[in-house]
Design an enzyme around this catalytic site. Structure first.
Site, PDB file in Angstrom:
ATOM      1  N   TYR A 136      38.635  38.000  50.102  1.00  0.00           N
ATOM      2  CA  TYR A 136      39.361  37.455  48.958  1.00  0.00           C
ATOM      3  C   TYR A 136      40.713  36.948  49.450  1.00  0.00           C
ATOM      4  O   TYR A 136      41.581  37.733  49.835  1.00  0.00           O
ATOM      5  CB  TYR A 136      39.530  38.559  47.912  1.00  0.00           C
ATOM      6  CG  TYR A 136      40.275  38.182  46.648  1.00  0.00           C
ATOM      7  CD1 TYR A 136      40.576  36.867  46.314  1.00  0.00           C
ATOM      8  CD2 TYR A 136      40.676  39.173  45.759  1.00  0.00           C
ATOM      9  CE1 TYR A 136      41.247  36.546  45.162  1.00  0.00           C
ATOM     10  CE2 TYR A 136      41.348  38.868  44.590  1.00  0.00           C
ATOM     11  CZ  TYR A 136      41.638  37.549  44.296  1.00  0.00           C
ATOM     12  OH  TYR A 136      42.305  37.239  43.146  1.00  0.00           O
ATOM     13  N   LYS A 164      36.139  34.165  48.923  1.00  0.00           N
ATOM     14  CA  LYS A 164      36.641  33.862  47.588  1.00  0.00           C
ATOM     15  C   LYS A 164      37.987  33.179  47.791  1.00  0.00           C
ATOM     16  O   LYS A 164      38.985  33.822  48.121  1.00  0.00           O
ATOM     17  CB  LYS A 164      36.792  35.130  46.750  1.00  0.00           C
ATOM     18  CG  LYS A 164      37.396  34.883  45.368  1.00  0.00           C
ATOM     19  CD  LYS A 164      37.677  36.192  44.642  1.00  0.00           C
ATOM     20  CE  LYS A 164      38.412  35.981  43.338  1.00  0.00           C
ATOM     21  NZ  LYS A 164      38.795  37.274  42.702  1.00  0.00           N
TER      22      LYS A 164
END
Length: 303
Positions: A136, A164
């Site tokens: 992320y 992400k």
């Protein structure tokens, strides 16, 4: 290792009772609503799930309850957001034992790591279990930027399979593809950039507002991935004032207020977050209520 991670993966909210204790039953009920709407996977204990406001035992209990409820119907990932690398590795091992299918790993919390430290953290967590990992990247919120060049360095870690991307810069999707080809599964993590990200090669969406508007969220995904751009653009224009809420500091409070307004959950958050009051509450509720009042009819094939 490329798991079948594609489509809409809600960053699920954790539901609380009025005394701020976890309401496991309400959290499971909400997840069932999202599954019925057609989500493709779910991420537990992300930022929207208030990961860092939960104690370790509470986080493990959330995983056990929800993994059992899902029962293999969709992939279940958990956020890994700990203060130390050793703590992140321990939590990943515990989550694997609880039955999750993979991880969304954040940089170590609080400390602003440099490039070498950031890469070492992600490598260590990726090696802590055999399960697949989504990295992320959110430098806007967490002040650590994993650049496309750094992802190219991480390509030799077999369990790191997805990204992400939440840098607020959609150019990154093109740079990632140019540098790493199809090595990573690319997810968009910024709600109000999803249409742009899909055009540039994202194949997944970690969404926050889906918690309150699952049908419209799924319709937007279906229209865009079917190449029905005019219809997708029209729906996106309606949805965007709501999606902007995902980019603000109080996104958790805003999303939970939207859930309360649409009858899908409680707005209770855990301190230090507090429910909205005063002018701010009126402003956000007005945005939500305008959207509810003007909800578009969804194309049949996109429902």
């Amino acid at each position: 290792m490329h798991p079948d991670w594609r489509g809409v993966f809600p960053a699920l909210t954790t539901q609380f009772r009025p005394d701020q204790s976890i309401d496991f039953e309400a959290t499971v009920r909400h997840l069932e609503i999202l599954i019925r709407s057609g989500i493709h996977g779910v991420i537990l204990l992300g930022s929207v799930g208030e990961n860092t406001a939960l104690e370790g035992d509470e986080k493990r209990a959330v995983l056990r309850h929800l993994v059992k409820a899902v029962n293999g119907r969709i992939p279940v990932l958990t956020g890994v957001a700990e203060y130390t690398t050793a703590g992140a590795c321990r939590f990943a091992a515990d989550a694997a034992a609880a039955g999750v299918d993979g991880f969304m790993v954040l940089p170590a919390m609080v400390y602003k790591a440099d490039r070498r430290e950031t890469l070492a953290h992600f490598r260590a967590v990726a090696r802590a279990t055999p399960l697949p990992v989504m990295i992320y990247n959110n430098p806007v919120s967490y002040y650590v930027d994993v650049t496309p060049e750094m992802f190219a360095e991480l390509a030799d870690e077999p369990t790191i399979v997805a990204i992400k991307e939440s840098s607020d810069n959609v150019r990154r999707f093109t740079d990632l593809v140019n540098l790493t080809g199809d090595r990573f599964v690319l997810f968009c993590g910024v709600d109000d950039l999803i249409l742009e990200a899909l055009l540039l090669g994202a194949v997944g969406w970690v969404s926050g507002l889906v918690n309150a508007f699952p049908e419209e969220n799924r319709a937007l995904w279906d229209l865009a991935t079917a190449g029905r751009w005019e219809e997708a653009r029209a729906l996106y224009r309606w949805y965007t004032p709501l999606l902007h809420l995902d980019t603000r500091i109080k996104l958790v409070q805003y999303i939970k207020l939207a859930m309360a307004e649409t009858g899908l959950g409680s707005e209770m958050v855990r301190a230090p977050r507090l429910p909205l009051v005063g002018e701010e509450r009126d402003e956000i509720r007005a945005i939500i209520r305008r959207a509810v009042a003007t909800r578009p009819a969804l194309p049949a094939a996109a429902r």
